[in-house]
Design a protein around this motif. Structure first.
Motif, PDB file in Angstrom:
ATOM      1  N   UNK A   9     -20.776 -18.869  20.219  1.00 18.09           N
ATOM      2  CA  UNK A   9     -19.944 -17.696  20.493  1.00 18.09           C
ATOM      3  C   UNK A   9     -20.536 -16.841  21.601  1.00 18.09           C
ATOM      4  N   UNK A  10     -21.841 -16.649  21.566  1.00 17.05           N
ATOM      5  CA  UNK A  10     -22.489 -15.826  22.587  1.00 17.05           C
ATOM      6  C   UNK A  10     -22.404 -16.468  23.976  1.00 17.05           C
ATOM      7  N   UNK A  11     -22.606 -17.766  24.057  1.00 18.44           N
ATOM      8  CA  UNK A  11     -22.521 -18.401  25.375  1.00 18.44           C
ATOM      9  C   UNK A  11     -21.101 -18.339  25.918  1.00 18.44           C
ATOM     10  N   UNK A  12     -20.124 -18.492  25.034  1.00 19.41           N
ATOM     11  CA  UNK A  12     -18.726 -18.366  25.458  1.00 19.41           C
ATOM     12  C   UNK A  12     -18.439 -16.940  25.917  1.00 19.41           C
ATOM     13  N   UNK A  13     -18.899 -15.967  25.133  1.00 17.94           N
ATOM     14  CA  UNK A  13     -18.679 -14.562  25.478  1.00 17.94           C
ATOM     15  C   UNK A  13     -19.314 -14.221  26.822  1.00 17.94           C
ATOM     16  N   UNK A  14     -20.558 -14.642  27.037  1.00 18.36           N
ATOM     17  CA  UNK A  14     -21.247 -14.350  28.297  1.00 18.36           C
ATOM     18  C   UNK A  14     -20.538 -15.029  29.465  1.00 18.36           C
ATOM     19  N   UNK A  15     -20.117 -16.274  29.286  1.00 18.05           N
ATOM     20  CA  UNK A  15     -19.428 -16.989  30.351  1.00 18.05           C
ATOM     21  C   UNK A  15     -18.099 -16.363  30.722  1.00 18.05           C
ATOM     22  N   UNK A  16     -17.302 -16.015  29.722  1.00 13.82           N
ATOM     23  CA  UNK A  16     -15.988 -15.415  29.986  1.00 13.82           C
ATOM     24  C   UNK A  16     -16.147 -14.024  30.590  1.00 13.82           C
ATOM     25  N   UNK A  17     -17.075 -13.249  30.065  1.00 13.35           N
ATOM     26  CA  UNK A  17     -17.316 -11.908  30.601  1.00 13.35           C
ATOM     27  C   UNK A  17     -17.769 -11.982  32.052  1.00 13.35           C
ATOM     28  N   UNK A  18     -18.685 -12.881  32.346  1.00  8.34           N
ATOM     29  CA  UNK A  18     -19.181 -13.047  33.710  1.00  8.34           C
ATOM     30  C   UNK A  18     -18.062 -13.495  34.651  1.00  8.34           C
ATOM     31  N   UNK A  19     -17.257 -14.453  34.217  1.00  9.83           N
ATOM     32  CA  UNK A  19     -16.164 -14.949  35.058  1.00  9.83           C
ATOM     33  C   UNK A  19     -15.124 -13.859  35.311  1.00  9.83           C
ATOM     34  N   UNK A  20     -14.757 -13.109  34.275  1.00 13.71           N
ATOM     35  CA  UNK A  20     -13.777 -12.021  34.437  1.00 13.71           C
ATOM     36  C   UNK A  20     -14.310 -10.947  35.375  1.00 13.71           C
ATOM     37  N   UNK A  21     -15.564 -10.553  35.183  1.00 11.03           N
ATOM     38  CA  UNK A  21     -16.158  -9.514  36.024  1.00 11.03           C
ATOM     39  C   UNK A  21     -16.216  -9.971  37.475  1.00 11.03           C
ATOM     40  N   UNK A  22     -16.595 -11.199  37.692  1.00 12.25           N
ATOM     41  CA  UNK A  22     -16.657 -11.732  39.056  1.00 12.25           C
ATOM     42  C   UNK A  22     -15.268 -11.788  39.686  1.00 12.25           C
ATOM     43  N   UNK A  23     -14.275 -12.211  38.910  1.00  8.49           N
ATOM     44  CA  UNK A  23     -12.900 -12.309  39.396  1.00  8.49           C
ATOM     45  C   UNK A  23     -12.373 -10.937  39.812  1.00  8.49           C
ATOM     46  N   UNK A  24     -12.518  -9.937  38.930  1.00  8.11           N
ATOM     47  CA  UNK A  24     -11.979  -8.610  39.235  1.00  8.11           C
ATOM     48  C   UNK A  24     -12.783  -7.894  40.318  1.00  8.11           C
ATOM     49  N   UNK A  25     -14.071  -8.180  40.426  1.00  6.58           N
ATOM     50  CA  UNK A  25     -14.891  -7.548  41.457  1.00  6.58           C
ATOM     51  C   UNK A  25     -14.487  -8.021  42.852  1.00  6.58           C
ATOM     52  N   UNK A  26     -13.939  -9.214  42.961  1.00  4.66           N
ATOM     53  CA  UNK A  26     -13.520  -9.709  44.281  1.00  4.66           C
ATOM     54  C   UNK A  26     -12.260  -9.007  44.774  1.00  4.66           C
ATOM     55  N   UNK A  27     -11.457  -8.468  43.859  1.00  7.93           N
ATOM     56  CA  UNK A  27     -10.224  -7.798  44.255  1.00  7.93           C
ATOM     57  C   UNK A  27     -10.399  -6.322  44.559  1.00  7.93           C
ATOM     58  N   UNK A  28     -11.440  -5.728  44.021  1.00  9.05           N
ATOM     59  CA  UNK A  28     -11.665  -4.306  44.221  1.00  9.05           C
ATOM     60  C   UNK A  28     -13.122  -4.101  44.615  1.00  9.05           C
ATOM     61  N   UNK A  29     -13.343  -3.871  45.882  1.00  7.46           N
ATOM     62  CA  UNK A  29     -14.721  -3.747  46.384  1.00  7.46           C
ATOM     63  C   UNK A  29     -15.404  -2.465  45.905  1.00  7.46           C
ATOM     64  N   UNK A  30     -14.629  -1.426  45.565  1.00  6.88           N
ATOM     65  CA  UNK A  30     -15.232  -0.173  45.115  1.00  6.88           C
ATOM     66  C   UNK A  30     -15.784  -0.278  43.699  1.00  6.88           C
TER      67      UNK A  30
END
Length: 160
Positions: A9-30
């Motif tokens: 569960x933790x590895x899934x949570x870390x992977x999904x959280x990291x992927x989501x954060x990376x995805x949204x950070x590319x759309x909003x530079x601020x």
């Protein structure tokens, strides 16, 4: 066993959280990666407090609506080279699948009348949960044939 489930569960949570954060950070530079990690973690924590029953009660109808369309889009992508008018074939097939999937979703939520439900139970494979398969296939065949009869629209030159 508990440790294995916790680690999975933790590895899934870390992977999904990291992927989501990376995805949204590319759309909003601020708003940087760290901000989106915190937001994702907080939202996940809030959603988890509702319990699995509530989560499934909300997500299953949505998945029943999305799943057939997703399967069809993958199939259509494989058949795209043979299509003369892919826009027409995609549009017609997906429209039919959305309508049929909407009935399946309404059935799952208990919002259909007995008359409509009796009619839907006559459809092949509806009781098995894949009543969308035959209408989707028929819609694809009809739109494929009709699309190939129409003259192809010229595609813009990619090199220009």
């Amino acid at each position: 066993m508990c440790g294995i489930v916790l680690l999975a569960s933790m590895t899934t949570f870390v992977g999904v959280t990291s992927a989501c954060a990376d995805f949204f950070a590319t759309f909003n530079r601020r708003l940087d990666y760290r901000f989106w990690v915190v937001v994702s973690t907080l939202l996940t924590t809030i959603v988890s407090t509702f319990g699995l029953d509530t989560l499934l009660r909300v997500t299953i109808p949505v998945l029943l609506l999305i799943y057939p369309t997703t399967v069809a889009l993958v199939f259509l992508q494989f058949a795209r080279r043979k299509m003369r008018n892919p826009r027409f074939t995609y549009g017609f097939t997906v429209a039919v699948l959305v309508v049929v999937s909407a009935f399946d979703t309404l059935n799952n939520t208990g919002l259909l009348s007995e008359n409509v439900l009796a009619l839907l139970h006559r459809m092949p494979l509806f009781k098995e949960g894949i009543g969308w398969l035959l209408p989707g296939l028929i819609a694809f065949i009809i739109s494929f044939v009709a699309g190939n009869m129409r003259p192809a629209k010229p595609q813009p030159d990619a090199a220009a």
